[in-house]
Design a protein around this motif. Structure first.
Motif, short mmCIF file in Angstrom:
data_model
loop_
_atom_site.label_atom_id
_atom_site.label_comp_id
_atom_site.label_asym_id
_atom_site.label_seq_id
_atom_site.Cartn_x
_atom_site.Cartn_y
_atom_site.Cartn_z
N LEU A 174 -34.84 -99.30 -0.22
CA LEU A 174 -36.33 -99.39 -0.65
C LEU A 174 -36.76 -98.36 -1.37
O LEU A 174 -38.08 -98.29 -1.66
N LEU A 175 -35.88 -97.42 -1.63
CA LEU A 175 -36.46 -96.10 -2.26
C LEU A 175 -35.69 -95.88 -3.66
O LEU A 175 -35.34 -94.61 -3.79
N PRO A 176 -35.55 -96.93 -4.57
CA PRO A 176 -34.60 -96.45 -5.56
C PRO A 176 -35.15 -95.45 -6.60
O PRO A 176 -34.38 -94.99 -7.30
N HIS A 177 -36.34 -95.49 -6.67
CA HIS A 177 -36.99 -94.67 -7.78
C HIS A 177 -37.49 -93.22 -7.03
O HIS A 177 -38.18 -92.49 -7.66
N HIS A 178 -37.47 -92.83 -5.99
CA HIS A 178 -37.74 -91.55 -5.28
C HIS A 178 -36.63 -90.39 -5.87
O HIS A 178 -35.58 -90.87 -5.94
N THR A 179 -37.39 -89.22 -6.04
CA THR A 179 -36.62 -87.92 -6.27
C THR A 179 -35.75 -87.67 -4.91
O THR A 179 -36.04 -87.73 -3.96
N ARG A 180 -34.27 -87.43 -5.28
CA ARG A 180 -33.48 -87.44 -4.27
C ARG A 180 -33.59 -85.81 -3.78
O ARG A 180 -33.10 -85.06 -4.78
N VAL A 181 -33.50 -85.58 -2.46
CA VAL A 181 -33.55 -84.21 -2.15
C VAL A 181 -32.39 -84.01 -0.86
O VAL A 181 -32.66 -84.83 0.04
N THR A 182 -31.46 -83.09 -1.19
CA THR A 182 -30.49 -83.11 0.15
C THR A 182 -30.47 -81.69 0.93
O THR A 182 -30.65 -80.58 0.14
N LEU A 183 -30.72 -81.67 2.22
CA LEU A 183 -31.13 -80.25 2.94
C LEU A 183 -29.72 -80.12 3.61
O LEU A 183 -28.98 -81.00 4.13
N GLU A 184 -29.43 -78.84 3.86
CA GLU A 184 -28.39 -78.42 4.55
C GLU A 184 -28.69 -77.96 6.02
O GLU A 184 -29.84 -77.64 6.13
N GLY A 185 -27.80 -78.31 7.03
CA GLY A 185 -27.86 -77.71 8.21
C GLY A 185 -29.18 -77.47 8.87
O GLY A 185 -30.05 -78.46 9.07
N GLU A 186 -29.81 -76.19 8.96
CA GLU A 186 -30.94 -75.97 9.83
C GLU A 186 -32.20 -76.56 9.02
O GLU A 186 -33.30 -76.88 9.55
N ASN A 187 -32.18 -76.53 7.81
CA ASN A 187 -33.12 -77.02 6.78
C ASN A 187 -33.58 -78.53 7.13
O ASN A 187 -34.45 -78.95 7.32
N ALA A 188 -32.34 -79.22 7.48
CA ALA A 188 -32.27 -80.52 7.81
C ALA A 188 -32.98 -80.77 9.17
O ALA A 188 -33.95 -81.70 9.24
#
Length: 328
Positions: free
Chosen positions: A243-257
């Motif tokens: 449902l989110l094909p045009h959203h900017t992708r952001v990936t977070l590591e560990g504690e940030n997530a």
């Protein structure tokens, strides 16, 4: 004596099912049938189709229901048949014929009218619609014989094609393909084109062939679902982030997530974005949506840790190595 009805054991199901809605069923009836077949706990759809319409109906299950509103705004593409020379009380085949006129339409005249209805146009919503006036649907007033004043609305017809054809009854008709913005009434478009052609028209058939990035070729029918095993039905589901094909992708590591999932804003060197889909790095999973302003990631709708765990569980089960007899 009737056998006792088997109670369906519901379960958490997460994802998007692209259904080819059949003729004669309401969108909610189609949703409930699919929900029953999947034994899903929670489900919703992304915009209704009338019972006389068929085609693409995205159904959202579990966590996907949190983002169904985003898809309501998607552009839609319809294939419609409109009979020329007859107006009905409802604008479609369900109503009574209230006027007949001779049809004298050339292809040149038709294409001129098509250009007239391409781009930004204004539509008066039909009385036979689910729009509400003073808390009551317009179709309820219509059934009581009451005409309610409706303000015209601005809609966009991005692409419009129409060709003359004939129905099986040998009556002249139009085959229409329209890509349009949300809130466009194809029934009204057919009627208005008929008026512009000088003969009137009403809709005979309507099929939604695309909504957003989803097309009819990706859809499954209820009959096909019924013939499948439970595993095959689950395999038809697209992931929640479909449902989110045009959203900017952001990936977070560990504690940030973890902190983001608790609703805490994060800072980073991300460019501004009105819509972002946020994931955790390990194990890879969607956390929710956000917006980015001046390097700050601002949480929007988020999945719960329980939902994330339920989505990841089948993936983890598939990745488990089964030991061989010699321990290898």
């Amino acid at each position: 004596m009737h056998a006792p009805r088997t109670r369906v054991q519901r379960r958490p199901v997460h994802g998007v099912l692209l259904l080819d809605k059949p003729l004669g069923l309401s969108s909610n009836d189609a949703l409930q049938k699919a929900k029953w077949l999947l034994r899903a706990e929670k489900a919703g759809h992304t915009g209704t189709l009338d019972p006389l319409a068929t085609g693409v109906l995205p159904l959202c299950f579990g966590a996907a229901t949190k983002f169904s509103q985003l898809h309501l705004d998607a552009d839609k593409t319809y294939l419609a048949t409109a009979r020329l020379g007859e107006r009905t009380s409802t604008g479609d085949a369900e109503g009574e014929v209230i006027e007949t006129r001779p049809v004298d339409v050339t292809d040149g005249k038709l294409q001129a009218v098509v250009r007239q209805f391409t781009g930004a146009i204004r539509q008066v919503p039909p009385m036979h619609s689910a729009l509400k006036k003073d808390g009551k649907a317009l179709y309820e007033y219509a059934r009581a014989g009451i005409e309610v004043e409706r303000p015209a609305r601005d809609v966009q017809i991005f692409e419009l094609k129409a060709v003359l054809t004939q129905e099986e009854s040998a009556q002249t008709a139009l085959e229409i393909v329209a890509k349009c913005s949300k809130g466009t009434y194809i029934r009204t478009l057919g009627e208005d084109i008929g008026e512009a052609l000088g003969c009137g028209a009403h809709l005979r058939a309507l099929r939604r062939i695309a909504t957003g990035d989803f097309g009819i070729a990706q859809c499954v029918t209820l009959a096909a679902l019924e013939a499948m095993t439970e595993e095959e039905r689950l395999a038809c589901l697209l992931p929640v982030d479909a449902l989110l094909p045009h959203h900017t992708r952001v990936t977070l590591e560990g504690e940030n997530a973890a902190r983001f999932l608790n609703g805490v804003r994060r800072r980073g060197d991300w460019p501004d974005a009105a819509q972002a889909a946020v994931y955790q790095a390990e194990p890879p999973a969607l956390l929710g949506v956000a917006q980015i302003e001046n390097g700050e990631l601002i949480p929007g709708r988020l999945l719960s840790p329980l939902e994330i765990g339920q989505i990841l569980a089948p993936i983890a089960a598939r990745n488990v190595q089964v030991p061989t007899a010699d321990g290898q």
